[in-house]
Design a protein around this motif. Structure first.
Motif, PDB file in Angstrom:
ATOM      1  N   ASP A   1      38.306  36.771  40.355  1.00 36.87           N
ATOM      2  CA  ASP A   1      38.856  35.626  40.829  1.00 36.87           C
ATOM      3  C   ASP A   1      40.494  35.709  40.522  1.00 36.87           C
ATOM      4  N   ASN A   2      40.787  36.878  39.835  1.00 35.54           N
ATOM      5  CA  ASN A   2      42.364  36.825  39.718  1.00 35.54           C
ATOM      6  C   ASN A   2      42.803  37.871  41.013  1.00 35.54           C
ATOM      7  N   VAL A   3      42.928  36.950  42.119  1.00 36.24           N
ATOM      8  CA  VAL A   3      43.193  37.384  43.359  1.00 36.24           C
ATOM      9  C   VAL A   3      44.562  38.262  43.453  1.00 36.24           C
ATOM     10  N   ARG A   4      45.707  37.567  42.741  1.00 41.35           N
ATOM     11  CA  ARG A   4      47.017  38.339  42.670  1.00 41.35           C
ATOM     12  C   ARG A   4      46.909  39.522  42.074  1.00 41.35           C
ATOM     13  N   ALA A   5      46.067  39.789  41.018  1.00 44.65           N
ATOM     14  CA  ALA A   5      46.182  40.889  40.407  1.00 44.65           C
ATOM     15  C   ALA A   5      45.419  42.138  41.069  1.00 44.65           C
ATOM     16  N   VAL A   6      44.186  41.624  41.704  1.00 47.95           N
ATOM     17  CA  VAL A   6      43.466  42.527  42.768  1.00 47.95           C
ATOM     18  C   VAL A   6      44.515  43.048  43.952  1.00 47.95           C
ATOM     19  N   GLU A   7      45.208  42.157  44.278  1.00 41.39           N
ATOM     20  CA  GLU A   7      46.006  42.563  45.501  1.00 41.39           C
ATOM     21  C   GLU A   7      46.949  43.594  45.185  1.00 41.39           C
ATOM     22  N   LEU A   8      47.679  43.244  43.898  1.00 45.60           N
ATOM     23  CA  LEU A   8      48.609  44.180  43.460  1.00 45.60           C
ATOM     24  C   LEU A   8      48.012  45.540  43.081  1.00 45.60           C
ATOM     25  N   TYR A   9      46.943  45.594  42.427  1.00 43.15           N
ATOM     26  CA  TYR A   9      46.212  46.941  42.140  1.00 43.15           C
ATOM     27  C   TYR A   9      45.792  47.596  43.291  1.00 43.15           C
ATOM     28  N   GLU A  10      45.529  46.776  44.447  1.00 39.72           N
ATOM     29  CA  GLU A  10      45.304  47.496  45.700  1.00 39.72           C
ATOM     30  C   GLU A  10      46.467  48.223  46.528  1.00 39.72           C
ATOM     31  N   ARG A  11      47.640  47.345  46.271  1.00 36.34           N
ATOM     32  CA  ARG A  11      48.915  47.862  46.750  1.00 36.34           C
ATOM     33  C   ARG A  11      49.372  49.205  45.741  1.00 36.34           C
ATOM     34  N   LEU A  12      48.898  49.196  44.814  1.00 39.24           N
ATOM     35  CA  LEU A  12      49.298  50.548  43.820  1.00 39.24           C
ATOM     36  C   LEU A  12      48.313  51.747  43.928  1.00 39.24           C
ATOM     37  N   GLY A  13      47.302  51.352  44.717  1.00 39.62           N
ATOM     38  CA  GLY A  13      46.316  52.552  45.117  1.00 39.62           C
ATOM     39  C   GLY A  13      45.175  52.479  44.805  1.00 39.62           C
ATOM     40  N   PHE A  14      44.887  51.508  43.831  1.00 40.08           N
ATOM     41  CA  PHE A  14      43.489  51.331  43.357  1.00 40.08           C
ATOM     42  C   PHE A  14      42.378  50.623  44.462  1.00 40.08           C
ATOM     43  N   ARG A  15      41.089  51.180  44.586  1.00 39.98           N
ATOM     44  CA  ARG A  15      40.104  50.752  45.247  1.00 39.98           C
ATOM     45  C   ARG A  15      39.061  50.434  44.386  1.00 39.98           C
ATOM     46  N   GLN A  16      38.300  49.224  45.053  1.00 42.79           N
ATOM     47  CA  GLN A  16      37.012  48.872  44.171  1.00 42.79           C
ATOM     48  C   GLN A  16      35.858  50.145  44.477  1.00 42.79           C
ATOM     49  N   ARG A  17      35.356  50.299  43.100  1.00 42.29           N
ATOM     50  CA  ARG A  17      34.171  51.164  43.312  1.00 42.29           C
ATOM     51  C   ARG A  17      32.706  50.379  43.217  1.00 42.29           C
ATOM     52  N   VAL A  18      32.881  49.598  42.338  1.00 44.00           N
ATOM     53  CA  VAL A  18      31.551  48.818  42.294  1.00 44.00           C
ATOM     54  C   VAL A  18      32.054  47.373  41.536  1.00 44.00           C
ATOM     55  N   LEU A  19      31.145  46.454  41.825  1.00 46.45           N
ATOM     56  CA  LEU A  19      31.456  45.126  41.182  1.00 46.45           C
ATOM     57  C   LEU A  19      30.438  44.995  39.901  1.00 46.45           C
ATOM     58  N   LEU A  20      31.039  44.786  38.629  1.00 43.31           N
ATOM     59  CA  LEU A  20      30.479  44.735  37.373  1.00 43.31           C
ATOM     60  C   LEU A  20      30.549  43.272  37.121  1.00 43.31           C
ATOM     61  N   HIS A  21      29.628  42.859  35.739  1.00 42.49           N
ATOM     62  CA  HIS A  21      29.728  41.634  35.391  1.00 42.49           C
ATOM     63  C   HIS A  21      29.955  41.546  33.890  1.00 42.49           C
ATOM     64  N   PHE A  22      31.265  41.089  33.697  1.00 43.70           N
ATOM     65  CA  PHE A  22      31.508  40.926  32.302  1.00 43.70           C
ATOM     66  C   PHE A  22      30.873  39.549  31.494  1.00 43.70           C
ATOM     67  N   ALA A  23      30.227  39.916  30.390  1.00 40.71           N
ATOM     68  CA  ALA A  23      29.661  38.807  29.656  1.00 40.71           C
ATOM     69  C   ALA A  23      29.786  38.927  28.037  1.00 40.71           C
ATOM     70  N   VAL A  24      30.174  37.670  27.671  1.00 36.88           N
ATOM     71  CA  VAL A  24      30.585  37.595  26.061  1.00 36.88           C
ATOM     72  C   VAL A  24      29.300  36.881  25.484  1.00 36.88           C
ATOM     73  N   LEU A  25      28.736  37.767  24.798  1.00 42.96           N
ATOM     74  CA  LEU A  25      27.607  37.085  24.090  1.00 42.96           C
ATOM     75  C   LEU A  25      27.678  36.902  22.618  1.00 42.96           C
ATOM     76  N   ARG A  26      27.012  35.906  22.022  1.00 40.00           N
ATOM     77  CA  ARG A  26      27.128  35.558  20.611  1.00 40.00           C
ATOM     78  C   ARG A  26      25.666  35.510  20.064  1.00 40.00           C
ATOM     79  N   LYS A  27      25.354  36.402  18.834  1.00 42.02           N
ATOM     80  CA  LYS A  27      24.192  36.392  18.521  1.00 42.02           C
ATOM     81  C   LYS A  27      23.919  34.812  17.790  1.00 42.02           C
ATOM     82  N   GLU A  28      22.748  34.496  18.016  1.00 46.58           N
ATOM     83  CA  GLU A  28      22.501  33.178  17.309  1.00 46.58           C
ATOM     84  C   GLU A  28      21.836  33.477  16.121  1.00 46.58           C
TER      85      GLU A  28
END
Length: 230
Positions: free
Chosen positions: A203-230
């Motif tokens: 959802d950080n569209v501006r950053a994604v667009e910047l990185y594309e301009r700098l030569g980066f291309r998406q390889r895969v879509l991952l999912h970041f998860a912050v987990l807390r042990k109960e």
């Protein structure tokens, strides 16, 4: 397997093993270095190993191939889809000419850690702890002594180094600092014969667009998860 598959696990078992704490099927960075952790496989046994590794308390960040699904003993704190982008197009990044008026870029170290933690806490480019700077080279731009922008290296696996902690103080945006610093970090990584890559919230569209301009291309879509042990 691609060299970047399960990249945190690979970093902690190869080039950054010195920063690892481990138990059975789980690895994590020393907490003062980074809250990131990984499983050899995202199975019940893997999560049990991670729970044992954390002990009586702890919060960790995982990079998952699929969105996190609730598991007994864990609370989902936060998360987001996260493209992994690999540097592919060297022609996209403009070269610096002698006539360019660039701000001075400084290398950051242990003495700069409080400033780096303050800037990342404000701008939230991703987790950054007291010793995160030990994972690689971090570069910054200062204005009147104040750290206003930074970028550096984090996860390292054979042949690849991650560009990370790219951020600019909100009072100093619009000067191209993120572009300048990212280009410099990329140049240094490539000079070692390695391939730069990075992670960014979808959802950080501006950053994604910047990185594309700098030569980066998406390889895969991952999912970041912050987990807390109960």
């Amino acid at each position: 397997m691609h060299p970047l598959d399960n990249v945190i696990w690979k970093a902690l078992t190869t080039r950054q093993a010195e920063f690892a704490e481990s138990f059975n099927l789980a690895r994590r960075f020393m907490p003062e270095v980074s809250p990131l952790a990984a499983l050899s496989e995202p199975t019940s046994e893997g999560y049990e190993s991670l729970a044992t590794l954390l002990g009586t308390q702890g919060t960790v960040g995982l990079f998952l191939e699929m969105p996190y699904r609730p598991r007994p003993g864990w609370s989902f704190v936060a998360g987001a889809p996260m493209p992994e982008m690999v540097y592919e197009d060297a022609s996209a990044a403009p070269s610096r000419s002698s006539s360019d008026s660039y701000p001075e870029i400084v290398e950051l170290g242990a003495a700069d850690s409080p400033d780096m933690m303050s800037l990342t806490a404000l701008t939230k480019p991703g987790p950054f702890n007291k010793r995160t700077h030990e994972l690689g080279t971090y570069l910054g731009i200062r204005r009147d002594g104040k750290l206003v922008a930074m970028a550096g290296e984090r996860l390292k696996v054979p042949g690849y180094t991650e560009v990370s902690a790219i951020c600019t103080h909100p009072e100093h945006t619009g000067h191209g600092y993120a572009r300048i610093l990212t280009n410099e970090v990329v140049k240094r990584i490539r000079s070692r014969g390695e391939t730069p890559y990075l992670h960014v919230r979808e959802d950080n569209v501006r950053a994604v667009e910047l990185y594309e301009r700098l030569g980066f291309r998406q390889r895969v879509l991952l999912h970041f998860a912050v987990l807390r042990k109960e």
